[in-house]
Enzyme design. Structure first.
Site, PDB file in Angstrom:
ATOM      1  N   ASP A  64       0.808  -1.295  -0.009  1.00 21.18           N
ATOM      2  CA  ASP A  64      -0.049  -0.023  -0.024  1.00 21.18           C
ATOM      3  C   ASP A  64       0.986   1.219  -0.020  1.00 21.18           C
ATOM      4  OD1 ASP A  64       1.199   0.002   2.472  1.00 21.18           O
ATOM      5  OD2 ASP A  64      -1.049  -0.451   3.617  1.00 21.18           O
ATOM      6  N   ASN A 132      -7.745  -1.893  13.595  1.00 16.13           N
ATOM      7  CA  ASN A 132      -9.145  -2.225  13.601  1.00 16.13           C
ATOM      8  C   ASN A 132      -9.488  -3.228  12.614  1.00 16.13           C
ATOM      9  OD1 ASN A 132      -8.090  -1.173  11.212  1.00 16.13           O
ATOM     10  ND2 ASN A 132      -9.330   0.504  10.749  1.00 16.13           N
ATOM     11  N   HIS A 134      -7.940  -3.728   9.595  1.00 19.10           N
ATOM     12  CA  HIS A 134      -7.521  -3.587   8.209  1.00 19.10           C
ATOM     13  C   HIS A 134      -6.273  -4.260   7.855  1.00 19.10           C
ATOM     14  CE1 HIS A 134      -5.098   0.347   9.105  1.00 19.10           C
ATOM     15  NE2 HIS A 134      -4.297  -0.736   9.123  1.00 19.10           N
ATOM     16  N   GLU A 139      -9.984  -1.295   4.712  1.00 17.13           N
ATOM     17  CA  GLU A 139     -10.631  -0.962   6.049  1.00 17.13           C
ATOM     18  C   GLU A 139     -11.942  -1.335   6.064  1.00 17.13           C
ATOM     19  OE1 GLU A 139      -8.625   1.049   7.773  1.00 17.13           O
ATOM     20  OE2 GLU A 139      -7.490   2.506   6.600  1.00 17.13           O
TER      21      GLU A 139
HETATM   22  C1  GLP Z   1      -0.898   0.429   8.351  1.00 17.75           C
HETATM   23  C2  GLP Z   1      -0.617   0.090   7.118  1.00 17.75           C
HETATM   24  C3  GLP Z   1      -0.555  -1.615   7.065  1.00 17.75           C
HETATM   25  C4  GLP Z   1      -0.065  -2.105   8.206  1.00 17.75           C
HETATM   26  C5  GLP Z   1      -0.864  -1.779   9.264  1.00 17.75           C
HETATM   27  C6  GLP Z   1      -0.088  -2.275  10.604  1.00 17.75           C
HETATM   28  O1  GLP Z   1      -1.816   1.488   8.463  1.00 17.75           O
HETATM   29  N1  GLP Z   1      -1.317   0.709   6.140  1.00 17.75           N
HETATM   30  O2  GLP Z   1       0.101  -2.055   5.772  1.00 17.75           O
HETATM   31  O3  GLP Z   1       0.470  -3.340   8.067  1.00 17.75           O
HETATM   32  O4  GLP Z   1      -1.069  -0.488   9.422  1.00 17.75           O
HETATM   33  O5  GLP Z   1       0.954  -1.114  11.055  1.00 17.75           O
HETATM   34  P1  GLP Z   1       1.769  -1.569  12.376  1.00 17.75           P
HETATM   35  O6  GLP Z   1       2.741  -2.845  12.183  1.00 17.75           O
HETATM   36  O7  GLP Z   1       2.620  -0.260  12.723  1.00 17.75           O
HETATM   37  O8  GLP Z   1       1.013  -1.628  13.591  1.00 17.75           O
END
Ligand code: GLP
Length: 234
Positions: A64, A132, A134, A139
């Site tokens: 992403d 959440n 995602h 989302e």
């Molecule tokens: C972000 C990204 C995801 C990521 C997730 C978890 O918003 N869009 O690709 O895997 O949230 O992030 P983290 O590992 O910092 O908790």
């Protein structure tokens, strides 16, 4: 069946993840890897970057990207991967996948869709779990988008730690869709930290709902879920 392997801490989780990825890359050196950014896989990537031979032929695709940020903004996924993988590995060029500031975001998603149709499927998707539920910027919603698409960012995404360093606020997300992820040959899901306890508990309930997109991983036959004790209540 999603059955977590639980490690004592983030370091041991990251070492296990790097070892798991190394085994896949040894079997398929030119593998197409779809990579999440975020704090969870950071250490895994640092460890992988210590052995340049492992990733020499691998194709790296961003899961992403934050839409509307300058490409060199320190908060883009591109900057993250340049810092953690490309520069330490002596690899040139940008990662495959979305640009952060495309002139036409819908056209950018069509470009990524067409690229994946020609060069896919993904061999290994490395994913993180949003608080959440995602995956990427897929989302929670009443319906999900199957392929690469422009996403409206949730509050959880807009308050993500990666944006602390951002020069401006992203206005949208660009993300692969659930069908792209479920078409991957294998999926590695990494979850770490006490703030993910509720999310991983929800994921492990075992039902599938667009209200918690990560539950779609129950539909994939080859998901490896690595957790640390903190996110399992340890
Ligand atoms: C972000 C990204 C995801 C990521 C997730 C978890 O918003 N869009 O690709 O895997 O949230 O992030 P983290 O590992 O910092 O908790």
């Amino acid at each position: 069946m999603l059955k977590p392997a639980v490690f004592p801490d983030h370091e041991t989780l990251s070492r296990a993840a790097a070892g798991w990825l190394t085994v896949r890359l040894e079997a398929r050196p030119e593998a197409l890897l779809c990579l999440a950014s975020g704090s969870t896989p950071t250490r895994t990537y640092e460890l992988l970057a210590r052995s340049p031979a492992t990733l020499r032929r691998a194709r790296l695709l961003k899961l992403d990207e934050w839409g509307g940020l300058d490409p060199d903004d320190p908060a883009t996924c591109e900057s993250y991967f340049q810092r953690l993988l490309q520069r330490p590995l002596g690899r040139r060029g940008k990662l495959l996948g979305f640009q952060s500031q495309p002139p036409d975001p819908e056209a950018e998603c069509r470009r990524v869709r067409q690229w994946l149709a020609r060069k896919g499927p993904v061999d290994v998707a490395v994913l993180g779990l949003g608080v959440n539920g995602h995956l990427g910027f897929n989302e929670p919603a009443t319906a999900l988008q199957p392929f690469a698409h422009v996403a409206t960012l949730s509050r959880a995404s807009l308050t993500h730690g990666m944006l602390t360093a951002a020069r401006r606020r992203p206005t949208f997300g660009l993300t692969l869709g659930l069908a792209d992820l479920l078409a991957s040959r294998e999926i590695l899901l990494l979850v770490s930290g006490p703030h993910k306890r509720a999310a991983v508990g929800r994921l492990l309930q075992g039902d599938v709902t667009p209200r918690f997109p990560a539950t779609f991983l129950w539909l994939h036959p080859h998901v490896t879920l690595l957790c640390d004790a903190a996110c399992r209540g340890g």
